[in-house]
Write an enzyme that holds these catalytic residues in place. Structure first.
Site, PDB file in Angstrom:
ATOM      1  CE  LYS A 255      -5.740   1.577  -9.157  1.00 44.64           C
ATOM      2  NZ  LYS A 255      -5.383   0.836  -7.435  1.00 44.64           N
ATOM      3  NE  ARG A 329     -13.558   1.030  -0.721  1.00 44.57           N
ATOM      4  CZ  ARG A 329     -12.002   1.900   0.361  1.00 44.57           C
ATOM      5  NH1 ARG A 329     -12.104   2.154   1.123  1.00 44.57           N
ATOM      6  NH2 ARG A 329     -11.217   1.002  -0.245  1.00 44.57           N
TER       7      ARG A 329
HETATM    8  N1  BES Z   1      -8.133  -2.317  -7.732  1.00 48.48           N
HETATM    9  C1  BES Z   1      -7.946  -1.848  -6.766  1.00 48.48           C
HETATM   10  C2  BES Z   1      -7.123  -2.860  -5.661  1.00 48.48           C
HETATM   11  C3  BES Z   1      -6.151  -3.977  -6.185  1.00 48.48           C
HETATM   12  C4  BES Z   1      -5.246  -3.591  -5.836  1.00 48.48           C
HETATM   13  C5  BES Z   1      -6.470  -5.069  -6.582  1.00 48.48           C
HETATM   14  C6  BES Z   1      -3.702  -3.738  -6.655  1.00 48.48           C
HETATM   15  C7  BES Z   1      -5.753  -5.965  -7.062  1.00 48.48           C
HETATM   16  C8  BES Z   1      -3.965  -5.478  -6.546  1.00 48.48           C
HETATM   17  C9  BES Z   1      -8.547  -1.598  -5.626  1.00 48.48           C
HETATM   18  O1  BES Z   1      -9.850  -0.040  -6.905  1.00 48.48           O
HETATM   19  C10 BES Z   1      -7.752   0.405  -5.227  1.00 48.48           C
HETATM   20  O2  BES Z   1      -7.146   0.999  -5.931  1.00 48.48           O
HETATM   21  N2  BES Z   1      -7.538  -0.215  -4.198  1.00 48.48           N
HETATM   22  C11 BES Z   1      -7.108   0.723  -3.762  1.00 48.48           C
HETATM   23  C12 BES Z   1      -7.352   1.930  -2.362  1.00 48.48           C
HETATM   24  C13 BES Z   1      -6.987   2.950  -2.084  1.00 48.48           C
HETATM   25  C14 BES Z   1      -7.308   4.403  -2.902  1.00 48.48           C
HETATM   26  C15 BES Z   1      -7.725   3.251  -1.050  1.00 48.48           C
HETATM   27  C16 BES Z   1      -5.890   0.262  -2.485  1.00 48.48           C
HETATM   28  O3  BES Z   1      -5.955  -0.777  -2.298  1.00 48.48           O
HETATM   29  O4  BES Z   1      -4.661   0.954  -2.962  1.00 48.48           O
HETATM   30 MN    MN Z   2      -9.348   1.574  -7.308  1.00 51.80          MN
END
Ligand code: BES
Ligand code: MN
Ligand code: ZN
Length: 486
Positions: A255, A329
């Protein structure tokens, strides 16, 4: 304490305020005029050093209606009053809502939740922000009945606080095994807790979950919490499944650094499930409930999973890991399958900070709800509404299924930006079989940056505990009814 009249003569409707107005030679009435006081919920008239009453400060608090037993209004009013006083320098607060014992208990709940702070790591406090309030008294005609009513609510507050503490903790303190140990300590509350280590999960075939944790020096854990409150300890349980990613860097699909610190909250689904279990045990719920928590840390490392890797889940289905940041997931795939196979639950609800997409769709206050069962979805929506933890149902659109089909494996963990909350839910659905199931994507409301509800301080909200507790109450009531009829 006070009601609003159509003409704005709020004080006319509140007997306690009239008495105080008399005692202060009309100061309360004059303050109401001067302060545009109409008695809306949580509105406060703050009179310092009042003449004629033995108090350093007199607060008149609106409850927004003429019903002094509107439990929600009184809970919010009480929370507002506590927040006004908690760091004021005063050490005692007396609340008088002129309400029933049951409503007074809700006032106590509001006070307790509003006073939450997480300052374990502050070695010094500024004088004007250090808490000063030590004693809270709530005046009520039948204190024993009020105390009795408060018992179940105190258990609920314990659950919310437990959950907030877990979410607030930094990830160098709260790594997977540390989370597991805190859950293990709940055995003193009557819960049964098992902690599975990596070797046991490997034997079970949980390579989807283990793949997420393999880049971390912190070992993964699976926590299984059981509450057996039904007359028949073997009766099929309700099952909660929680995403417990103790820190989510994104892994090799790392990230951006801005805001990455917030990913310490990526275990809030597991924290909500654990907090709800504590609340249910504390109030001795008459039902069997299980929580399965997948606890991992998602880190980039020489051992870490690579984009493009294929893993085999416990269900036997293979998954192509296109993006290591879509890790929740993968964890839930194995936790859901395990919960279903081992417990054959009557219903299964997973809670997860799963997607940024749900925040785009619903904003900061509302969680996304997905379900293969309308009755289950309705029950969750009603519980959320009653507890000010709203959920909004989104579809499990069949035509999007193809977006998670993989060329070389059974499915893939990434489907692109459009409808990303939905495609994540569709992914989970492939691991629940025929079980009535719901998925709550609570990425937004588990953390609050600004105040909206005085019972929910900034930071970790404990979102989900109240919803789950009330949701379970619905099943208990239904089961009791069923027993009567049979
Ligand atoms: N933990 C994150 C989702 C999240 C984002 C929670 C912001 C709280 C605040 C999750 O694991 C994630 O990284 N999701 C990605 C998925 C994508 C790579 C398909 C997302 O939603 O951007
Ligand atoms: Mn993630
Ligand atoms: Zn995540």
């Amino acid at each position: 304490m006070l009601a609003r009249s159509a003409e704005g003569k709020a004080l006319d409707y509140a007997p306690q305020a009239r008495v105080l107005d008399g005692a202060t030679a009309g100061a309360v009435g004059r303050a109401a005029e001067a302060g545009r006081f109409v008695g809306s919920t949580g509105q406060i008239l703050d009179i310092l050093a009042p003449q004629g009453v033995d108090a350093a400060r007199l607060l008149v608090i609106g409850v927004g209606c003429t019903d002094f037993n509107d439990a929600e209004a009184v809970e919010i009013a009480s929370a507002r009053a506590c927040r006004a006083i908690v760091t004021s320098g005063l050490s005692e607060l007396v609340l008088d809502f002129g309400c029933t014992p049951e409503t007074a208990a809700r006032a106590a709940l509001g006070a307790r939740l509003s006073a939450y702070r997480f300052d374990n790591y502050k070695t010094r406090q500024k004088l004007d922000t250090a808490p000063s309030l030590l004693n809270l008294r709530i005046l009520v005609d039948e204190p024993d009945a009020a105390r009795q009513s408060y018992e179940a609510l105190a258990a609920l507050a314990d659950g919310v606080v437990f959950s907030r503490d877990l979410v607030s903790e930094p990830s160098n303190i709260l790594y997977p095994n540390a989370f597991a140990q805190r859950v293990k300590a709940l055995e003193s509350s009557g819960l049964e807790v098992e902690i599975l280590g990596e070797a046991e999960m490997k034997t079970l075939g949980m390579d989807a979950l283990l793949g997420v944790g393999q880049g971390s020096t912190r070992e993964s854990r699976l926590a299984v919490i059981q509450w057996k409150g039904a007359a028949d300890p073997e009766a099929a349980p309700v099952c909660f499944v929680g995403k417990g990613v103790c820190f989510d860097t994104g892994g090799i699909s790392i990230k951006p650094s801005a805001g990455m610190d917030e990913m310490k909250t990526d275990m809030a689904g597991a924290a909500a499930a654990a907090g709800a279990m504590l609340a249910l045990a504390g109030r001795k719920a008459k039902i069997n409930v299980v929580a399965v928590l997948g606890l991992v840390e998602n880190m980039p490392d020489g051992q870490a999973q690579r984009p493009g890797d294929v893993v085999k889940s416990m269900s036997g289905q293979t998954i192509e890991v296109i993006d290591t940041d879509a890790e929740g997931r993968l964890v839930l795939a194995d936790a859901l399958w395990y919960a279903k196979e081992r417990f054959q639950p009557r219903v299964m609800i997973d809670l997860a900070t799963l997607t940024g997409g749900v925040i785009v769709a619903l904003g900061m206050d509302v969680a996304g709800l997905f379900s293969n069962d309308d009755d289950l979805a309705d029950r969750l929506a009603r519980a959320g509404e009653a507890e000010r933890e709203p959920v909004w149902r989104l579809p499990l659109t069949k035509s999007y299924e193809k977006l998670i089909d993989s060329q070389i494996a059974d499915l893939k963990n990434l489907a692109g930006r459009p409808a990303s909350a939905i495609t994540a839910a569709l992914f989970l659905q492939r691991f629940v079989g025929d079980t009535p199931w719901a998925h709550i994507d609570l990425a937004a409301p588990v953390w609050r940056k600004e105040f909206t509800d005085p019972t929910v301080p900034e930071g970790a909200t404990g979102y989900g505990v109240r919803l789950l507790n009330t949701f379970i109450s619905g099943y208990e009531a239904g089961d009791a009814q069923g027993l009567q009829n049979s």
